[in-house]
Design an enzyme around this catalytic site. Sequence first.
Site, PDB file in Angstrom:
ATOM      1  N   LEU A  77       0.815  -1.036   0.069  1.00  0.00           N
ATOM      2  CA  LEU A  77      -0.061   0.037   0.167  1.00  0.00           C
ATOM      3  C   LEU A  77       0.991   1.146  -0.007  1.00  0.00           C
ATOM      4  O   LEU A  77       1.837   1.365   0.901  1.00  0.00           O
ATOM      5  CB  LEU A  77      -0.893   0.003   1.396  1.00  0.00           C
ATOM      6  CG  LEU A  77      -1.741  -1.216   1.457  1.00  0.00           C
ATOM      7  CD1 LEU A  77      -2.523  -0.831   2.862  1.00  0.00           C
ATOM      8  CD2 LEU A  77      -2.675  -1.537   0.400  1.00  0.00           C
ATOM      9  N   CYS A  78       0.737   2.178  -1.014  1.00  0.00           N
ATOM     10  CA  CYS A  78       1.257   3.457  -0.812  1.00  0.00           C
ATOM     11  C   CYS A  78       1.301   4.276   0.520  1.00  0.00           C
ATOM     12  O   CYS A  78       0.097   4.260   1.030  1.00  0.00           O
ATOM     13  CB  CYS A  78       0.969   4.387  -1.789  1.00  0.00           C
ATOM     14  SG  CYS A  78       1.594   6.080  -1.845  1.00  0.00           S
TER      15      CYS A  78
END
Lengths: 130, 127
Positions: A77-78
């Site tokens: 996940l960014c």
Amino acid sequence: MLFGILVNEGPYQHQASDSAYLFAQAAIEEGHTIFRVFFYHDGVNNGTRLATPPQDDRHIPNRWSELAEKHNIDLVLCVAAAQRRGMVDPDEMKRNKKDADNIASKFRISGLGQLIEAGVQTDRLITFGD
Amino acid sequence: MEEELEGGVVKKFLYVNRRAPHGTIYAHEALEVVLIGAAFDQDVSLAFIDDGVFQLKKEQDTAEIYTKNFSKIYSALEMYDVEKLYVEKESLESRGLTEDDLSVDVKIINSKEMKKLITDSEVIFNF
């Protein structure tokens, strides 16, 4: 072939995550390798372990966790997108002094460099989203 | 650290910006990818098509919608060695815009040239 996958939309609202999952599964069945699945924009919401869909519906976050467990896929996940949207792992919980984390099994939070790296390292980077 | 993992590979990266700057977060978060990506020493181009051309509009003011005015970042891209900005002529024209309405230096190309730019790119981000 070595594939990178980018998921840009949240679960249930949009088909992007479903299509990405089915693509990953089909690619693995055909003998290809998934280098990384990177979740950006609302796509980071695919990594919550707190989702409780109705029992007769697919469990999108769990499905990703199980696929990653089985085939050793890197689910990222960014961090910037995750912070905005309240996706938290134990490290982020400490760093930002939150009272809980909510990340699902086999997901991790890291920087956008991981997306660029997927573009550089893979034969194809496939985007799922609008 | 991550740069070292690349092993000297340089690919043609293209960021295709298709959406208006405000209304959704896509344009803003696309710019964040461009800025991080600039550290990786790749061959980077940005394309602006459809409502994406509004991202480069001069004199944006977001005060009354309480969102961040990130339009100034486009003119700072040069400092990150991101210098190849392409705007599709047809997209500009159909929105009543000219090059004078844009806040940065760009190369204006037609849709056929845009198609070639996309075809010739190796890693395409589509925001």
